[in-house]
Enzyme design. Structure first.
Site, PDB file in Angstrom:
ATOM      1  N   GLU A 330      11.478 -22.343  16.652  1.00 24.09           N
ATOM      2  CA  GLU A 330      11.415 -22.163  18.099  1.00 24.09           C
ATOM      3  C   GLU A 330      12.826 -22.189  18.697  1.00 24.09           C
ATOM      4  O   GLU A 330      13.097 -21.591  19.727  1.00 24.09           O
ATOM      5  CB  GLU A 330      10.551 -23.264  18.711  1.00 24.09           C
ATOM      6  N   HIS A 359       1.732 -26.589  -7.800  1.00 28.83           N
ATOM      7  CA  HIS A 359       0.504 -25.968  -8.308  1.00 28.83           C
ATOM      8  C   HIS A 359       0.021 -24.897  -7.351  1.00 28.83           C
ATOM      9  O   HIS A 359      -1.153 -24.529  -7.345  1.00 28.83           O
ATOM     10  CB  HIS A 359      -0.556 -27.053  -8.521  1.00 28.83           C
ATOM     11  N   LYS A 461       2.156 -18.540  26.763  1.00 28.71           N
ATOM     12  CA  LYS A 461       1.298 -19.382  27.602  1.00 28.71           C
ATOM     13  C   LYS A 461       0.499 -18.536  28.603  1.00 28.71           C
ATOM     14  O   LYS A 461      -0.539 -18.939  29.080  1.00 28.71           O
ATOM     15  CB  LYS A 461       2.146 -20.425  28.349  1.00 28.71           C
TER      16      LYS A 461
END
Ligand code: PA5
Length: 537
Positions: A330, A359, A461
């Site tokens: 960000e 793994h 937003k």
């Protein structure tokens, strides 16, 4: 300083390079090894001048410059752990008073001096916050909470009704002894605003007195602050305007959870402040944040060409890679640089933990694409609660897996760096966070981007707004006396994109049975919709 290039086949020169580049601080009991990032002496010399500018920029920022020019604000998270650095005495006094009041509040809750309306001590916390207002607390709880100490934390960091419903069901027997903490700097971010309101409606029906059990952490004067003040919520804590969400962990956003799990906020702040002090040095080789920033620069050619894979070999640091993902991406992921040139900068971060990931995707790291550098995090403290079995000691295995993977990556020509710490506690977590915050600050200067704004987040937003307005018009439009095609809806709502209509109709047609659907979703032009006759239009 002269140091040899990295040569995977020459162990003597590797050893010399390791020793020359090794950073260690005996007070913090912390090591940083960047010898397996590929750069040479002259590369480092070339970065010296840009680094001197970066150090100056950070000094100015700490002195109170308007470092976040686009948002016209100061960037003050470093003052939170060193209040005496803040530009005014009033600010310093406010920071100290806030820290004290959080510590006092946490201790009163834990000791049962402040109780729920039932007369019983509080048992749980429901934390509602997203991004910087959610990830920091999540990291703190995952790294530092201990069984049977302090309150149990639950998080809502999304607007997913399934997630919210599960969390509320989990909390159901303890709703009257739960603290509801809503965190939003702006106080208006849709997800926490809506989630908090939904939770409130739900728990009030279950007999909860919301104001008496609720806390707001937000900027003074925000919508949330005014609501909490008008309704006389249990507490309000400040998220100052000059602190960005992703760097708010050394403010109330991190200190309140610490205090509610019986951990020391002061230790946490002390660790961060020590790291800040150490990383004010102007010599790259003795400044661990500069070494990290230089490594990112070299590994990705200053353009983020290689991703950072964060591999802490500790379960309780599992959230750290997610935390860093926000802090780094960000801050650095920007279209424009400070001179308004299009640069599309960034540094991608992913990871989880070792040895588990060996793994999973570590297969590709070892043998596949050379598009990353690994950041190992090692913690040397051993846990002796689990006895060895047949001479097989888990502490030794974990260490062996880390060392083996580091070596295998080098043999495969892949770069890595390693941070080693003695233990994970409030102090060392504070150090670790500050180390990365300052590396991000320095790297942002090297690549000339504003690391403190987030235009993409702000745009996000608002992203749902247009869609929800269009959805409402469609709901009004579709009646039960005729069928509508995607094209009919598109024309009637004056929408450019048929695909947008398809997505909204797919969403509307699922679940609530309001719409009847004819045709096939595979052939969008065949689709016809009308309101179900039994539902009034
Ligand atoms: O770091 C940031 O600025 C963002 O990730 C914010 O923390 C996030 O968008 C939440 O914002 P707010 O705390 O205003 O609700």
């Amino acid at each position: 300083m002269d140091f040899p290039d990295f040569d995977k086949n020459n162990y003597d020169s590797q050893w010399e390079r390791f020793q020359n580049l090794l950073w260690y601080d005996k007070h913090l009991e912390m090591w940083l090894d960047i010898s397996r990032i590929y750069f040479n002496d002259s590369d480092l010399k070339h970065l010296d001048e840009p680094f001197q500018h970066a150090f100056t920029a950070l000094d100015l920022l700490e002195q109170g410059s308007t470092a976040n020019k686009d948002e016209n604000r100061q960037v003050g998270h470093y003052w939170l752990r060193s209040p005496s650095l803040s530009p005014t005495k009033e600010m310093a006094d406010d920071i100290r008073a806030e820290i004290e009041s959080i510590e006092q509040f946490g201790s009163d809750i834990i000791k049962g001096n402040i109780r729920s309306e039932t007369g019983k001590p509080f048992t749980d916390v429901l934390w509602v916050g997203i991004g910087g207002s959610g990830l920091g607390p999540l990291l703190i709880i995952n790294s530092l909470s201990e069984t049977n100490k302090g309150l149990n934390f639950h998080f809502i960091d999304n607007i997913d009704a399934f997630g919210i419903s599960n969390t509320l069901k989990e909390l159901s027997p303890k709703l009257t002894t739960t603290l509801f903490i809503t965190v939003s700097k702006s106080g208006g971010t849709p997800e926490p605003r809506i989630a908090s309101q939904l939770v409130r409606s739900y728990v009030e029906k279950e007999g909860v007195n919301w104001p008496n059990q609720s806390i707001a952490i937000t900027m003074k004067g925000s919508q949330l602050d005014l609501q909490a003040s008008n309704e006389n919520w249990l507490r309000r804590f400040d998220l100052p305007e000059w602190v960005g969400g992703r760097t708010s962990i050394t403010g109330a956003v991190g200190l309140l959870p610490l205090s509610l799990i019986g951990r020391s906020g002061n230790e946490f702040l002390e660790g961060a402040s020590k790291m800040d002090q150490l990383t004010r040095q102007r010599n790259i080789l003795s400044n661990p944040a500069a070494l990290l920033a230089a490594s990112w620069f070299f590994a990705g050619n200053g353009k983020g060409k290689r991703d950072m894979v964060v591999l802490p070999y500790r379960d309780n640091l599992e959230v750290f890679s997610r935390y860093l993902q926000q802090l780094v991406m960000e801050s650095l992921g920007k279209k424009l640089d400070r001179d308004n040139r299009i640069v599309n900068q960034g540094l991608s971060v992913f990871g989880n933990k070792g040895s588990t990931d060996q793994h999973a995707y570590v297969q590709q790291l070892r043998d596949g694409l050379d598009n990353f550098f690994a950041t190992f995090i090692e913690v040397t403290e051993k846990n002796e609660d689990i006895p060895s079995d047949n001479g097989e000691n888990p502490n030794d295995f974990l260490s062996g897996f880390l060392q083996g993977t580091r070596e295998a990556l080098s043999q495969g020509g892949k770069q890595s760096l390693t941070i080693t710490m003695k233990r994970i506690n409030e102090h060392s977590l504070g150090c670790l966070i500050a180390l990365f915050e300052r590396a991000v600050g320095l790297y942002g200067e090297l690549i000339n981007v504003n690391a403190y704004h987030q235009p993409g987040v702000e745009a996000g937003k608002l992203a749902a707004k247009d869609i929800l307005v269009l959805q409402s018009s469609i709901e009004e439009l579709i009646s039960h006396d005729k069928y509508f095609s995607i094209e009919d809806i598109r024309i009637s709502t004056n929408t450019k994109s048929s695909e947008t209509i398809y997505w909204i109709m797919r969403h509307l047609s699922d679940g609530d049975k309001v719409f009847e659907v004819k045709g096939s979703w595979k052939e969008p032009n065949s689709l016809r919709f009308r309101r179900s006759p039994q539902i009034n239009s």
